[in-house]
Design a protein around this motif. Structure first.
Motif, PDB file in Angstrom:
ATOM      1  N   LEU A   1       0.811  -1.218   0.000  1.00 14.35           N
ATOM      2  CA  LEU A   1       0.000   0.000   0.000  1.00 14.35           C
ATOM      3  C   LEU A   1       0.847   1.273   0.000  1.00 14.35           C
TER       4      LEU A   1
ATOM      5  N   GLN B   1       0.752   3.422  -3.048  1.00 11.96           N
ATOM      6  CA  GLN B   1      -0.580   3.912  -3.417  1.00 11.96           C
ATOM      7  C   GLN B   1      -1.087   4.981  -2.460  1.00 11.96           C
TER       8      GLN B   1
ATOM      9  N   LYS C   1      -2.836   5.433   4.334  1.00 12.05           N
ATOM     10  CA  LYS C   1      -3.453   4.130   4.595  1.00 12.05           C
ATOM     11  C   LYS C   1      -2.407   3.106   5.028  1.00 12.05           C
ATOM     12  N   SER C   2      -1.241   3.183   4.402  1.00 12.93           N
ATOM     13  CA  SER C   2      -0.176   2.248   4.747  1.00 12.93           C
ATOM     14  C   SER C   2       0.268   2.434   6.196  1.00 12.93           C
TER      15      SER C   2
END
Length: 248
Positions: free
Chosen positions: A29, A32, A36-37
């Motif tokens: 992630l 991207q 969020k990661s």
């Protein structure tokens, strides 16, 4: 080398495997969405910590050390709380067995009985449709261990600790008993004591079934995930939540 291999295995099998998989997703992630990661990484770290003996033992020990073994045993009945049972499983003199924690409590009660001669009151019912009736199984096993039936009282309706206290208080009153020696797992004792005090009883706490050694040391295995450690973490958190609910 043996301990290193054990540590590697702990990340190849559940629950440690899930930490590895989540870390892999975190890395995937990163390109991207870093936000969020990072969020997933934080969740993974919390999950990992909850799986380690270091955290599980720390939480359990904070519960188990709240009550010491009493130096002087004073009371008129030994009250033992159930901790789960199986139904239909083979035993020496019948069917149904107590779970490990409940069996440890039972053994402590028998040893106290031999020391004091006080009657034993076992409290615990059939919690689930496919579980055993704890008090009924305990009575059979107590008799098998040499405790006369006349010295055994059973409360076989309780489904939780609050009901243990309520039903036990009523049974004790009907038998003219008022000073219980409360036997349960050390991690369970703080919550149990609150419920019994809420019902007007002042038990003498006799903790047993300890899960954490007094002399704890740091080594590699204490930082690797294990199912037992995760169970300890969950059990301790449940006890703290139950304790707070009983207080308020």
């Amino acid at each position: 080398m043996i301990y290193f291999i054990k540590s590697v295995y702990s990340f190849m099998l559940p629950p440690g495997l899930f930490v590895v998989l989540l870390l892999g997703v975190t890395i995937w992630l990163w390109r991207q969405s870093r936000r969020k990661s990072l969020a997933l990484f934080g969740i993974t770290i919390l999950l990992y910590l909850s799986m380690t003996p270091l955290i599980g033992d720390l939480l359990m020990s904070s519960l188990e050390r709240q009550y010491d073994k009493p130096e002087l045993i004073q009371g008129d009945v030994i009250v033992v709380l159930g901790g789960g049972a199986t139904s239909g499983t083979p035993d020496i003199d019948g069917e149904g067995n107590l779970y490990g924690s409940a069996a440890n409590r039972l053994l402590t009660a028998v040893r106290l009985y031999r020391e004091t001669g006080l009657p034993i009151l076992f409290s615990g019912g059939q919690v689930f449709a496919d579980s055993g009736n704890e008090a009924n199984i305990a009575k059979r096993q107590l008799m098998g261990l040499g405790v006369p039936e006349t010295d055994i009282l059973t409360e076989n309706r309780s489904l939780n600790t609050e009901q243990n206290a309520a039903h036990t208080a009523l049974l004790m009153k009907s038998k003219g008993l008022s000073h219980p020696i409360l036997v349960t797992s050390a991690f369970h004792m703080p919550r149990a004591m609150i419920h019994f005090k809420n019902k007007g009883l002042m038990p003498l706490a006799y903790p047993t079934d300890y899960t954490v050694s007094l002399d704890r040391r740091l080594y590699l295995a204490r930082f690797t995930p294990s199912p037992g450690a995760m169970n300890n973490t969950g059990t301790a958190l449940k006890e703290y939540l139950g304790y707070l609910a009983a207080r308020f």
